[in-house]
Design an enzyme around this catalytic site. Structure first.
Site, PDB file in Angstrom:
ATOM      1  N   ASP A  13      -4.036  49.085  86.569  1.00 31.54           N
ATOM      2  CA  ASP A  13      -3.210  50.084  87.226  1.00 31.54           C
ATOM      3  C   ASP A  13      -3.671  51.492  86.864  1.00 31.54           C
ATOM      4  OD1 ASP A  13      -1.209  51.480  88.426  1.00 31.54           O
ATOM      5  OD2 ASP A  13       0.374  50.854  87.056  1.00 31.54           O
TER       6      ASP A  13
ATOM      7  N   ASP B  78      -4.428  55.672  93.810  1.00 34.04           N
ATOM      8  CA  ASP B  78      -3.697  54.687  93.017  1.00 34.04           C
ATOM      9  C   ASP B  78      -4.207  53.281  93.326  1.00 34.04           C
ATOM     10  OD1 ASP B  78      -1.775  53.522  91.378  1.00 34.04           O
ATOM     11  OD2 ASP B  78      -0.291  53.433  92.979  1.00 34.04           O
TER      12      ASP B  78
END
Ligand SMILES: *[C@@H]1O[C@H](CO)[C@@H](O)[C@H](O)[C@H]1NC(C)=O
Length: 471
Positions: free
Chosen positions: A148, A348
């Site tokens: 992440d 992201d």
């Protein structure tokens, strides 16, 4: 030499005359190939076998990246626990809401919100879809973590699960079986530094530092803040700071935890800086049945074609970029650049679908619909409102989409970054609009697929290189 020059001039002239003469059909076909993807419908269908990486083995500390729910995943549970596309997209909205609530616009400056316990949205949701496998402890246990780039803190589920652990595919890590595990004391400065990564003030239990991290959808992990030996490909980091979670809940299903690759001090990028110089890259596989990579450090190999995008430095953990324009089918949309600069954009790995400011999305959607008007439409799929039923076709023509960034960089999206395929009868434009013009834009993982995304954090740049993918 001279002969070939002359013949190429003659050929160019001939081409020029041909085009000039107005062979409209050929011109249309040339433009069609240049501005559109010609798509064989059968190529959109998923495969259920794992295809090994088609690129050469990366040098250096390189890990394989697989889709969490694909056939290559070590973290996959039984078929029933695999979420449907519409569930994945609903969770995606929960992650986006959580990113938006974490970042406020203060004039033109993006600030991280102060979050106090109980954190409403302490951090981004951990439902990213890509998995890497790392080694923890001594003897080393292989654990598959969600990676992440939108958060900093790394945690794994640990025994004993005092309250609850969600189901994971590999055995749950037991720190009592590892000779290199060490708790961090409540009174240490390291314990105090936790709040920057988790947005939650650490607690204390039997003088051991207790972390808590809460994600947007009420997922969380709570446990002891500790150090452990981390094995990353062939490299070993002896005192890696991480969370040993004894109470974990949420949509991390199958994985053993989460690897935080944000910009902040506790992230894996910062903790390995002495070895890799805050330099990492990844290629997300284009389908669930392909393998990509996550590579730490500059191994000297670079993709054939590279586009450098500068990152701006707002916000502690997110990677910001400045989008300036979008083109559909070779035509730049008329969107005022202030539409993008108002809120800014982050890259992201955990958000699936790219979110654009409302005015930009509306312009993109109408240009795309116009160029797809020959195909029958289909019902919306969760957050995706522009879908087509392509079941009656063997090939279709899909307009290319490119995104331009400040400084002149342009990326041309792969087809897998343009279409989200639920089934052949529901193929959707893989973009969505934010509801508020001041909400942060997000470049999601679908749009990053097949690019070698290279983060040079120290150098302040992000590169999108074209991977050579043999199909
Ligand atoms: C870490 O701290 C917890 C709480 O004090 C304790 O139960 C556990 O045994 C400690 N682990 C080690 C290896 O010291």
């Amino acid at each position: 030499m001279a002969g070939s020059n002359i013949s190429s001039i003659v050929f160019t002239c001939f081409l020029f005359i041909c085009l000039k003469a107005g062979h409209a059909r050929e011109r249309r076909e040339a433009a069609e190939a240049f501005y559109h993807h010609a798509v064989k419908i059968s190529s959109l269908l998923p495969e259920d076998s794992c295809r090994p990486s088609s690129r050469g083995q990366k040098l250096g500390a390189s890990l394989e990246v697989v889709h969490r729910y694909g056939p290559c995943s070590r973290a996959s549970l039984d078929k029933d626990s695999i979420p449907t596309h519409s569930e994945i997209l609903q969770r995606d909205q929960a992650r986006v809401d959580s990113i938006h609530s974490r970042v406020t616009l203060n004039g033109n400056k993006v600030l991280e919100k102060d979050v106090t316990i109980p954190a409403k949205s302490g951090s981004t949701i951990g439902s990213g879809n890509y998995i890497v496998t790392l080694g923890f402890g001594t003897p080393t246990k292989d654990l598959s973590l969600i990676f992440d780039t939108g958060s900093d803190f790394t945690w794994i589920q640990c025994q004993p699960c005092v309250r609850s652990c969600y189901q994971q595919a590999e055995p749950i890590f037991d720190p009592r079986q590892s000779s290199t595990y060490t708790n961090i004391s409540c009174t240490s400065a390291t314990c105090a530094s936790l709040v920057s990564a988790t947005s939650v003030t650490p607690g204390c239990s039997s003088s051991t530092c207790v972390y808590g991290i809460q994600y947007g959808d009420s997922s969380f992990s709570v446990g002891f803040f500790a150090t452990e030996k981390l094995t990353l490909a062939n490299d070993v980091f002896s005192n890696y700071l991480f969370g040993c979670g004894e109470n974990n809940q949420g949509l991390f299903g199958g994985s053993a935890g989460l690897l935080g690759l944000g910009k902040g001090g506790l992230s894996a990028v910062s903790q390995t800086a002495s070895k890799y110089g805050r330099y990492f890259s990844y290629c997300l596989p284009s389908t669930r049945s392909n393998i990509g990579h996550l590579t730490f450090g500059n191994d000297g190999t670079s993709p054939a074609e590279i586009t450098q995008i500068l990152t701006s430095s707002q916000g502690p953990s997110f990677y910001f970029v400045n989008i300036q324009a979008i083109s559909v089918g070779g035509q730049q949309l008329s969107i005022s650049p202030t539409v993008f600069s108002t809120a800014g954009t982050v890259v992201d790995s955990g958000t699936v679908i790219t979110r654009l400011p409302p005015a930009a999305y509306t312009a993109l959607r109408s240009a795309f619909r116009q160029r797809m008007s020959q195909y029958p439409t289909a019902a919306p799929l969760a957050i995706l409102d522009t879908c087509y039923d392509l079941s009656g076709y063997s090939t279709v023509s899909v307009p290319k989409i490119s995104i331009s960034f400040a400084g002149g960089a342009v990326i041309n999206l792969d087809l897998s970054g343009i279409l989200y395929v639920q089934s052949i009868s529901r193929v959707c434009l893989a973009f969505a609009g934010n509801s508020d013009a001041s909400d942060l834009g997000i470049l999601g993982n679908v749009q990053q697929r097949t690019f070698d995304v290279i983060y040079d954090v120290a150098g302040g740049s992000l590169d999108f290189g074209l991977e050579v993918v043999a199909n």
